[in-house]
Design a protein around this motif. Sequence first.
Motif, mmCIF file in Angstrom:
data_model
loop_
_atom_site.group_PDB
_atom_site.id
_atom_site.type_symbol
_atom_site.label_atom_id
_atom_site.label_comp_id
_atom_site.label_asym_id
_atom_site.label_seq_id
_atom_site.Cartn_x
_atom_site.Cartn_y
_atom_site.Cartn_z
ATOM 1 N N GLN A 86 0.819 -1.214 0.000
ATOM 2 C CA GLN A 86 0.000 0.000 0.000
ATOM 3 C C GLN A 86 0.850 1.259 0.000
ATOM 4 O O GLN A 86 0.457 2.292 -0.503
ATOM 5 C CB GLN A 86 -0.916 -0.008 1.224
ATOM 6 C CG GLN A 86 -2.034 -1.039 1.117
ATOM 7 C CD GLN A 86 -2.971 -0.981 2.313
ATOM 8 O OE1 GLN A 86 -2.592 -0.525 3.371
ATOM 9 N NE2 GLN A 86 -4.190 -1.439 2.131
ATOM 10 N N ALA A 87 2.035 1.165 0.581
ATOM 11 C CA ALA A 87 2.860 2.366 0.722
ATOM 12 C C ALA A 87 3.607 2.707 -0.548
ATOM 13 O O ALA A 87 3.928 3.859 -0.776
ATOM 14 C CB ALA A 87 3.839 2.187 1.875
ATOM 15 N N GLY A 88 3.939 1.738 -1.357
ATOM 16 C CA GLY A 88 4.731 2.029 -2.539
ATOM 17 C C GLY A 88 5.283 0.765 -3.151
ATOM 18 O O GLY A 88 4.709 -0.306 -2.997
ATOM 19 N N THR A 89 6.426 0.882 -3.818
ATOM 20 C CA THR A 89 6.938 -0.249 -4.577
ATOM 21 C C THR A 89 8.418 -0.450 -4.311
ATOM 22 O O THR A 89 9.197 0.496 -4.355
ATOM 23 C CB THR A 89 6.724 -0.010 -6.072
ATOM 24 O OG1 THR A 89 5.342 0.214 -6.316
ATOM 25 C CG2 THR A 89 7.179 -1.209 -6.877
ATOM 26 N N ALA A 90 8.789 -1.688 -4.054
ATOM 27 C CA ALA A 90 10.197 -2.043 -3.974
ATOM 28 C C ALA A 90 10.456 -3.111 -5.038
ATOM 29 O O ALA A 90 9.539 -3.577 -5.704
ATOM 30 C CB ALA A 90 10.521 -2.574 -2.582
ATOM 31 N N LEU A 91 11.706 -3.500 -5.208
ATOM 32 C CA LEU A 91 12.095 -4.533 -6.160
ATOM 33 C C LEU A 91 12.611 -5.751 -5.417
ATOM 34 O O LEU A 91 13.317 -5.624 -4.417
ATOM 35 C CB LEU A 91 13.190 -4.026 -7.094
ATOM 36 C CG LEU A 91 12.812 -2.948 -8.109
ATOM 37 C CD1 LEU A 91 14.060 -2.466 -8.850
ATOM 38 C CD2 LEU A 91 11.780 -3.457 -9.088
ATOM 39 N N ILE A 92 12.251 -6.919 -5.926
ATOM 40 C CA ILE A 92 12.843 -8.164 -5.460
ATOM 41 C C ILE A 92 13.709 -8.688 -6.593
ATOM 42 O O ILE A 92 13.232 -8.852 -7.720
ATOM 43 C CB ILE A 92 11.765 -9.191 -5.070
ATOM 44 C CG1 ILE A 92 10.911 -8.646 -3.922
ATOM 45 C CG2 ILE A 92 12.425 -10.520 -4.663
ATOM 46 C CD1 ILE A 92 11.688 -8.337 -2.652
ATOM 47 N N PHE A 93 14.982 -8.959 -6.275
ATOM 48 C CA PHE A 93 15.952 -9.354 -7.293
ATOM 49 C C PHE A 93 16.138 -10.860 -7.342
ATOM 50 O O PHE A 93 15.995 -11.562 -6.332
ATOM 51 C CB PHE A 93 17.313 -8.708 -6.997
ATOM 52 C CG PHE A 93 17.376 -7.246 -7.329
ATOM 53 C CD1 PHE A 93 16.911 -6.292 -6.435
ATOM 54 C CD2 PHE A 93 17.904 -6.826 -8.539
ATOM 55 C CE1 PHE A 93 16.969 -4.948 -6.743
ATOM 56 C CE2 PHE A 93 17.965 -5.477 -8.854
ATOM 57 C CZ PHE A 93 17.495 -4.532 -7.958
ATOM 58 N N GLY A 94 16.465 -11.362 -8.539
ATOM 59 C CA GLY A 94 16.941 -12.724 -8.671
ATOM 60 C C GLY A 94 18.354 -12.834 -8.147
ATOM 61 O O GLY A 94 18.984 -11.832 -7.782
ATOM 62 N N LYS A 95 18.904 -14.059 -8.140
ATOM 63 C CA LYS A 95 20.215 -14.282 -7.546
ATOM 64 C C LYS A 95 21.366 -13.935 -8.473
ATOM 65 O O LYS A 95 22.520 -13.976 -8.063
ATOM 66 C CB LYS A 95 20.333 -15.732 -7.076
ATOM 67 C CG LYS A 95 19.408 -16.036 -5.904
ATOM 68 C CD LYS A 95 19.582 -17.442 -5.402
ATOM 69 C CE LYS A 95 18.660 -17.664 -4.192
ATOM 70 N NZ LYS A 95 18.766 -19.040 -3.658
ATOM 71 N N GLY A 96 21.066 -13.619 -9.722
ATOM 72 C CA GLY A 96 22.104 -13.170 -10.619
ATOM 73 C C GLY A 96 22.629 -14.251 -11.548
ATOM 74 O O GLY A 96 22.602 -15.443 -11.220
ATOM 75 N N THR A 97 23.078 -13.815 -12.724
ATOM 76 C CA THR A 97 23.724 -14.694 -13.705
ATOM 77 C C THR A 97 25.066 -14.086 -14.067
ATOM 78 O O THR A 97 25.124 -12.922 -14.475
ATOM 79 C CB THR A 97 22.868 -14.811 -14.979
ATOM 80 O OG1 THR A 97 21.626 -15.434 -14.654
ATOM 81 C CG2 THR A 97 23.586 -15.621 -16.051
ATOM 82 N N THR A 98 26.122 -14.856 -13.908
ATOM 83 C CA THR A 98 27.454 -14.396 -14.296
ATOM 84 C C THR A 98 27.687 -14.792 -15.742
ATOM 85 O O THR A 98 27.781 -15.975 -16.064
ATOM 86 C CB THR A 98 28.538 -15.011 -13.403
ATOM 87 O OG1 THR A 98 28.282 -14.650 -12.046
ATOM 88 C CG2 THR A 98 29.909 -14.505 -13.814
ATOM 89 N N LEU A 99 27.747 -13.783 -16.605
ATOM 90 C CA LEU A 99 27.963 -14.006 -18.030
ATOM 91 C C LEU A 99 29.430 -13.776 -18.367
ATOM 92 O O LEU A 99 29.984 -12.715 -18.041
ATOM 93 C CB LEU A 99 27.092 -13.057 -18.861
ATOM 94 C CG LEU A 99 27.329 -13.072 -20.374
ATOM 95 C CD1 LEU A 99 26.969 -14.436 -20.965
ATOM 96 C CD2 LEU A 99 26.521 -11.962 -21.058
ATOM 97 N N SER A 100 30.037 -14.753 -19.011
ATOM 98 C CA SER A 100 31.424 -14.631 -19.464
ATOM 99 C C SER A 100 31.440 -14.750 -20.978
ATOM 100 O O SER A 100 30.945 -15.741 -21.528
ATOM 101 C CB SER A 100 32.303 -15.723 -18.846
ATOM 102 O OG SER A 100 32.289 -15.642 -17.442
#
Lengths: 114, 114
Positions: free
Chosen positions: A97-111
């Motif tokens: 109700q107060a606003g918006t935050a982000l939930i992130f994935g754990k990440g991908t390491t691209l080489s």
Amino acid sequence: GENVEQHPSTLSVQEGDSAVIKCTYSDSASNYFPWYKQELGKRPQLIIDIRSNVGEKKDQRIAVTLNKTAKHFSLHITETQPEDSAVYFCAATLANQAGTALIFGKGTTLSVSS
Amino acid sequence: DVKVTQSSRYLVKRTGEKVFLECVQDMDHENMFWYRQDPGLGLRLIYFSYDVKMKEKGDIPEGYSVSREKKERFSLILESASTNQTSMYLCASGPPSVPYNEQFFGPGTRLTVL
């Protein structure tokens, strides 16, 4: 609450190949899906985002697709270059109700090897 | 350019100490966020704030508290530091959720608790 799964955790490609990173989310109310790139030793920076009323968005060599029915979205990088090597994070909005935050994935390491 | 700064790049503290991590942004953003980043776990939301004196818990608030007395400053407090709080801490800020949700990150504080 929102949960974001990201695959794969690591991805190695040859220069010039394409790379695809996939994410799924759990909350059907999520309406904004950004992708952040974090180079080694640097802060995460937004590279592309997509909103829930759009199915695909493209910016030069990068594109994002969204399937709201299946609750998944993907990052596509074409013609990869060594400077694309980094950790990529997907995210989805966590709305209250107060606003918006982000939930992130754990990440991908691209080489990207030349 | 948006500028988000954090008080220290590196910090070493002892178990049981009270630790303050400071974050300042210069873009008059309403939203501010604290994350911790650990290898393989991505960016995990600790606390966020939509306005002065207002706070919301994220995914992992245990062992942390926050303070937002002024709009430009958001502090993360470890009341009694423990070794499992050794991590990289990232602050971020952003404009109101509609229409933009982009978050701008600070450079991070690498905290070591001995």
